[in-house]
Write a protein that holds these residues in place. Structure first.
Motif, PDB file in Angstrom:
ATOM      1  N   UNK A 152     -17.905  -2.230   0.585  1.00 29.40           N
ATOM      2  CA  UNK A 152     -17.366  -3.216   1.513  1.00 29.40           C
ATOM      3  C   UNK A 152     -15.861  -3.421   1.366  1.00 29.40           C
ATOM      4  N   UNK A 153     -15.280  -3.040   0.238  1.00 26.78           N
ATOM      5  CA  UNK A 153     -13.852  -3.261   0.039  1.00 26.78           C
ATOM      6  C   UNK A 153     -13.057  -2.073   0.566  1.00 26.78           C
ATOM      7  N   UNK A 154     -11.808  -2.335   0.878  1.00 23.62           N
ATOM      8  CA  UNK A 154     -10.922  -1.310   1.421  1.00 23.62           C
ATOM      9  C   UNK A 154     -10.405  -0.455   0.278  1.00 23.62           C
ATOM     10  N   UNK A 155     -10.558   0.820   0.429  1.00 25.23           N
ATOM     11  CA  UNK A 155     -10.113   1.747  -0.605  1.00 25.23           C
ATOM     12  C   UNK A 155      -8.600   1.863  -0.588  1.00 25.23           C
ATOM     13  N   UNK A 156      -8.016   1.922  -1.775  1.00 26.48           N
ATOM     14  CA  UNK A 156      -6.576   2.056  -1.867  1.00 26.48           C
ATOM     15  C   UNK A 156      -6.128   3.397  -1.303  1.00 26.48           C
ATOM     16  N   UNK A 157      -5.066   3.331  -0.508  1.00 29.93           N
ATOM     17  CA  UNK A 157      -4.566   4.546   0.130  1.00 29.93           C
ATOM     18  C   UNK A 157      -3.788   5.378  -0.881  1.00 29.93           C
ATOM     19  N   UNK A 158      -4.110   6.656  -1.012  1.00 30.01           N
ATOM     20  CA  UNK A 158      -3.348   7.501  -1.949  1.00 30.01           C
ATOM     21  C   UNK A 158      -1.938   7.757  -1.456  1.00 30.01           C
ATOM     22  N   UNK A 159      -1.130   8.301  -2.341  1.00 32.26           N
ATOM     23  CA  UNK A 159       0.278   8.521  -2.030  1.00 32.26           C
ATOM     24  C   UNK A 159       0.462   9.555  -0.928  1.00 32.26           C
ATOM     25  N   UNK A 160      -0.377  10.584  -0.916  1.00 33.72           N
ATOM     26  CA  UNK A 160      -0.189  11.641   0.071  1.00 33.72           C
ATOM     27  C   UNK A 160      -0.474  11.141   1.487  1.00 33.72           C
ATOM     28  N   UNK A 161      -1.385  10.170   1.642  1.00 29.93           N
ATOM     29  CA  UNK A 161      -1.622   9.608   2.964  1.00 29.93           C
ATOM     30  C   UNK A 161      -0.433   8.778   3.438  1.00 29.93           C
ATOM     31  N   UNK A 162       0.192   8.045   2.512  1.00 29.39           N
ATOM     32  CA  UNK A 162       1.384   7.283   2.872  1.00 29.39           C
ATOM     33  C   UNK A 162       2.519   8.200   3.305  1.00 29.39           C
ATOM     34  N   UNK A 163       2.722   9.274   2.544  1.00 24.56           N
ATOM     35  CA  UNK A 163       3.756  10.233   2.927  1.00 24.56           C
ATOM     36  C   UNK A 163       3.428  10.915   4.251  1.00 24.56           C
ATOM     37  N   UNK A 164       2.144  11.169   4.482  1.00 21.99           N
ATOM     38  CA  UNK A 164       1.747  11.806   5.730  1.00 21.99           C
ATOM     39  C   UNK A 164       1.988  10.895   6.932  1.00 21.99           C
ATOM     40  N   UNK A 165       1.805   9.579   6.761  1.00 23.04           N
ATOM     41  CA  UNK A 165       2.062   8.646   7.851  1.00 23.04           C
ATOM     42  C   UNK A 165       3.533   8.629   8.248  1.00 23.04           C
ATOM     43  N   UNK A 166       4.437   8.872   7.291  1.00 23.89           N
ATOM     44  CA  UNK A 166       5.858   8.977   7.625  1.00 23.89           C
ATOM     45  C   UNK A 166       6.201  10.365   8.174  1.00 23.89           C
ATOM     46  N   UNK A 167       5.385  11.348   7.874  1.00 28.35           N
ATOM     47  CA  UNK A 167       5.667  12.710   8.307  1.00 28.35           C
ATOM     48  C   UNK A 167       5.308  12.941   9.768  1.00 28.35           C
ATOM     49  N   UNK A 168       4.300  12.218  10.294  1.00 31.16           N
ATOM     50  CA  UNK A 168       3.851  12.445  11.664  1.00 31.16           C
ATOM     51  C   UNK A 168       4.937  12.199  12.703  1.00 31.16           C
ATOM     52  N   UNK A 169       5.713  11.094  12.629  1.00 29.76           N
ATOM     53  CA  UNK A 169       6.807  10.936  13.619  1.00 29.76           C
ATOM     54  C   UNK A 169       7.843  12.052  13.549  1.00 29.76           C
ATOM     55  N   UNK A 170       8.136  12.509  12.331  1.00 30.44           N
ATOM     56  CA  UNK A 170       9.095  13.613  12.188  1.00 30.44           C
ATOM     57  C   UNK A 170       8.551  14.880  12.832  1.00 30.44           C
ATOM     58  N   UNK A 171       7.257  15.135  12.652  1.00 32.69           N
ATOM     59  CA  UNK A 171       6.642  16.307  13.268  1.00 32.69           C
ATOM     60  C   UNK A 171       6.650  16.204  14.789  1.00 32.69           C
ATOM     61  N   UNK A 172       6.399  15.014  15.313  1.00 36.79           N
ATOM     62  CA  UNK A 172       6.433  14.817  16.771  1.00 36.79           C
ATOM     63  C   UNK A 172       7.827  15.078  17.328  1.00 36.79           C
ATOM     64  N   UNK A 173       8.840  14.567  16.644  1.00 38.39           N
ATOM     65  CA  UNK A 173      10.218  14.820  17.079  1.00 38.39           C
ATOM     66  C   UNK A 173      10.563  16.305  16.995  1.00 38.39           C
ATOM     67  N   UNK A 174      10.083  16.972  15.955  1.00 39.94           N
ATOM     68  CA  UNK A 174      10.358  18.404  15.819  1.00 39.94           C
ATOM     69  C   UNK A 174       9.699  19.206  16.943  1.00 39.94           C
TER      70      UNK A 174
END
Length: 350
Positions: A152-174
């Motif tokens: 029932x609790x929210x799992x802590x987000x790993x570091x690679x998912x956080x980095x991936x969330x910042x990478x998606x806008x860069x990929x869209x712009x590219x």
């Protein structure tokens, strides 16, 4: 004497009441701290168990929400094989597995679920081992027999998912800036995307042909990469290679013979209507022209083309103006000549 006795009795009562209140306050302060410590210990224990790779779990839909769940018997076997995790519970490390699970249920770290579809579907021998849709079970008590438990609790987000969330806008712009890339970068991206697409299509076609051949010849349903087209699956489950166990009934030989004849007819039909060399060459030339237009486009060429068009337009306008001016002068000269000839005619007639 009576008054002094009454005062003493009041003092005694007040002192006794204060002592009782002090003892009550002390006793009332201690259990919440212990409970908080126990709650933190169980929370850490639940996070550790959930992140452990040896606990088999799946994802399902519970009341329109995706949850991660496991089976009761898998939890019992997991605790038996990893008794060192009980040390995280501190004073409760001697609890049995059932008591630990019930404590997690009481602290709302787990919720017991049940399968939505409780009847065997047509063509299958038993219920699904891992159902895709769950509902909350009325009695929140641990059990090993066909019981499912969701975190029932929210799992802590790993570091690679956080980095991936910042990478998606860069990929869209590219992707949006693809037309201004150098020619070599365009070729590299084009061949990479084409290779990945060809790999996916080849994989899907190969697994479909293997399934069809095994189903027709042996009557078995064998899907390599069984979760490759699943809507809800983790990354590890998505690329699972070995097929699942076939739990459905064996098909009849008449159905297998019918689909074998249909497959042969489709192959013959496609072979008969296949395009010839001339048609393939025309199609290849057309696609090559389209790809070349995309690859050879650049801002400099676009701007130079616009400038060339502008110069052509200016030249045509100047030419039109010059032609109009020359036409006007020629008309003026002809009109002057006509007037001069008319005057000469008049003078000779006089």
């Amino acid at each position: 004497m009576k008054k002094s006795g009454g005062v003493e009795k009041k003092k005694v009562r007040r002192s006794s009441a204060s002592v009782q209140n002090g003892s009550r306050d002390h006793s009332s302060d201690t259990p919440p701290r212990k409970q908080a410590a126990k709650r933190d210990a169980f929370q850490l224990f639940a996070e550790k168990v959930r992140d452990h790779k040896d606990l088999v779990s799946r994802w399902a839909v519970l009341q329109e929400t995706r949850v991660e769940y496991f089976r009761g018997k898998d939890f019992v076997s997991f605790i038996k094989n990893h008794l060192e995790l009980k040390e995280m519970l501190e004073s409760d490390r001697n609890l049995e597995t059932e008591d630990i699970a019930n404590s997690l249920l009481q602290k709302n770290l787990l919720v017991r679920c049940d399968r939505v579809v409780k009847t065997v579907r047509p063509g299958k021998k038993k219920l699904s081992t891992w159902p895709a849709h769950l509902e909350i079970f009325p009695e929140q008590v641990f059990s090993e027999n066909d019981a499912f438990f969701a975190w029932t609790f929210v799992k802590q987000r790993p570091l690679w998912q956080t980095l991936l969330s910042f990478f998606w806008p860069v990929l869209t712009l590219a992707i949006c800036l693809f037309p201004v890339y150098p020619h070599r970068c365009k070729l590299l991206i084009l061949y990479s995307c084409a290779g990945v697409l060809l790999l996916i299509l080849s994989l899907l076609s190969l697994r479909a042909m293997i399934f069809g051949a095994v189903w027709i010849i042996l009557g078995k349903r064998v899907w390599f990469f069984p979760n490759i087209l699943a809507e809800e699956a983790t990354l590890r489950e998505l690329f699972r290679f070995w097929p699942k166990k076939d739990e459905e009934e064996q098909p009849k030989w008449t159905a297998r013979l019918f689909y074998a004849i249909v497959a042969v007819l489709v192959i013959l039909l496609l072979r008969h209507h296949a395009p010839d060399e001339a048609a393939r060459a025309r199609y290849q030339k057309r696609m090559t022209n389209i790809i070349d237009d995309v690859l050879e486009w650049s801002p400099s060429l676009a701007l130079s083309g616009m400038m060339e068009k502008q110069t052509v337009v200016n030249a045509t306008e100047n030419k039109n103006n010059f032609s109009n001016e020359s036409k006007g002068t020629s008309e003026a000269v002809t009109s002057a000549n006509e007037t001069g000839s008319l005057e000469e005619n008049r003078s000779t007639s006089e």
